[in-house]
Motif scaffolding. Structure first.
Motif, short mmCIF file in Angstrom:
data_model
loop_
_atom_site.label_atom_id
_atom_site.label_comp_id
_atom_site.label_asym_id
_atom_site.label_seq_id
_atom_site.Cartn_x
_atom_site.Cartn_y
_atom_site.Cartn_z
N TYR A 220 -57.35 -16.04 110.19
CA TYR A 220 -56.73 -17.31 109.79
C TYR A 220 -57.77 -18.32 109.31
N SER A 221 -59.03 -17.87 109.19
CA SER A 221 -60.07 -18.69 108.60
C SER A 221 -61.16 -17.77 108.07
N GLY A 222 -61.92 -18.27 107.11
CA GLY A 222 -62.98 -17.45 106.55
C GLY A 222 -63.67 -18.14 105.40
N HIS A 223 -64.69 -17.45 104.86
CA HIS A 223 -65.50 -17.95 103.75
C HIS A 223 -65.10 -17.28 102.45
N ALA A 224 -65.39 -17.93 101.34
CA ALA A 224 -65.07 -17.40 100.02
C ALA A 224 -65.64 -15.99 99.86
N GLY A 225 -64.82 -15.09 99.31
CA GLY A 225 -65.24 -13.72 99.05
C GLY A 225 -64.86 -12.73 100.14
N GLU A 226 -64.51 -13.20 101.33
CA GLU A 226 -64.11 -12.29 102.41
C GLU A 226 -62.68 -11.80 102.18
N ARG A 227 -62.39 -10.60 102.70
CA ARG A 227 -61.06 -10.02 102.54
C ARG A 227 -60.16 -10.41 103.71
N ARG B 175 -53.06 -21.17 97.44
CA ARG B 175 -54.19 -21.55 96.61
C ARG B 175 -55.48 -20.97 97.18
N ALA B 176 -55.49 -20.62 98.48
CA ALA B 176 -56.71 -20.20 99.16
C ALA B 176 -57.02 -18.72 98.99
N LEU B 177 -56.02 -17.90 98.74
CA LEU B 177 -56.22 -16.45 98.68
C LEU B 177 -55.81 -15.89 97.33
N GLU C 281 -53.07 -7.21 100.36
CA GLU C 281 -54.51 -7.42 100.51
C GLU C 281 -54.90 -8.62 99.66
N THR C 282 -55.79 -9.46 100.20
CA THR C 282 -56.23 -10.65 99.48
C THR C 282 -57.74 -10.85 99.66
N VAL C 283 -58.29 -11.74 98.84
CA VAL C 283 -59.68 -12.16 98.94
C VAL C 283 -59.67 -13.68 98.94
N ILE C 284 -60.51 -14.27 99.79
CA ILE C 284 -60.56 -15.73 99.88
C ILE C 284 -61.20 -16.29 98.61
N GLY D 73 -60.95 -26.49 103.77
CA GLY D 73 -59.71 -27.11 104.21
C GLY D 73 -58.67 -26.09 104.62
N SER D 74 -57.51 -26.59 105.01
CA SER D 74 -56.39 -25.75 105.45
C SER D 74 -55.37 -25.66 104.31
N TYR D 75 -54.94 -24.42 104.04
CA TYR D 75 -54.03 -24.19 102.92
C TYR D 75 -52.82 -23.39 103.40
N PRO D 76 -51.61 -23.71 102.90
CA PRO D 76 -50.44 -22.91 103.27
C PRO D 76 -50.46 -21.55 102.56
N VAL D 77 -49.99 -20.53 103.26
CA VAL D 77 -49.78 -19.20 102.70
C VAL D 77 -48.31 -18.91 102.98
N SER D 78 -47.52 -18.63 101.93
CA SER D 78 -46.10 -18.47 102.18
C SER D 78 -45.46 -17.45 101.25
N PHE D 79 -44.25 -17.06 101.64
CA PHE D 79 -43.38 -16.23 100.81
C PHE D 79 -41.95 -16.53 101.26
#
Length: 167
Positions: free
Chosen positions: A52-59, A76-78, A99-102, A108-114
């Motif tokens: 639920y948190s991570g750095h750019a480029g991580e899966r 917007r984050a993934l 599967e996603t990449v950051i 910041g905190s970003y919503p992930v939804s469907f």
């Protein structure tokens, strides 16, 4: 001879017990249940991330549960590398995986939804500051060494002695 008697005894016991196993039970019409009563409750709808948190480029792996038609992930984050899809072999058709990449976005905190049918499902993902992570392949100089590791690398051959004290 004795073996034959034992086998005959076991066979006689099985033959005698067969009518007990062959009995069937009958139910009256009042005792039967309708198809509506035997169906299971609907599957709860959810969305879970492997982190639920991570750095750019991580899966980040995504799992979701939805019995209705599912919309694509929106965030917007993934960056989605494999869209939400059910298991190709048809196991648990309500289970969806992606599967996603950051992305390289501001901290910041970003919503992930469907959407599952008409129902929106949202969780939040926190993108961490890229300056707070060590560069790949370079150790973090400010941290202590891992347990079992020495701070100073020894030089030369190990001093094990001449073997005169060996048993």
């Amino acid at each position: 001879m004795r073996t034959t008697a034992i086998v005959a005894g076991i066979f006689a016991t099985l033959v005698a017990a067969t009518p007990a196993f062959a009995q069937t039970t009958t139910t009256s019409p009042e005792e039967t249940t309708s198809a509506e009563e035997t169906t299971s409750a609907p599957i709860p709808t959810w969305l879970k991330l492997s982190a639920y948190s991570g750095h750019a480029g991580e899966r980040v792996s995504v799992a979701a549960a939805c019995e209705a038609e599912a919309s694509p992930l929106t965030t917007r984050a993934l960056r989605v590398t494999q869209p939400l899809a059910a298991n190709a072999e048809g196991h648990q058709p309500w289970a969806l995986f992606a599967e996603t990449v950051i992305r390289d976005v501001p901290e910041g905190s970003y919503p992930v939804s469907f959407h599952c049918g008409e129902e929106p499902v949202t969780v939040y993902f926190t993108v961490l500051d890229r300056d707070s992570s060590p560069a790949p392949g370079k150790p973090d100089r400010g941290s202590a060494p891992s347990p079992g590791q020495t701070r100073v690398v020894p030089r030369g051959a190990p001093q094990t002695g001449d073997g005169s004290l060996a048993p």
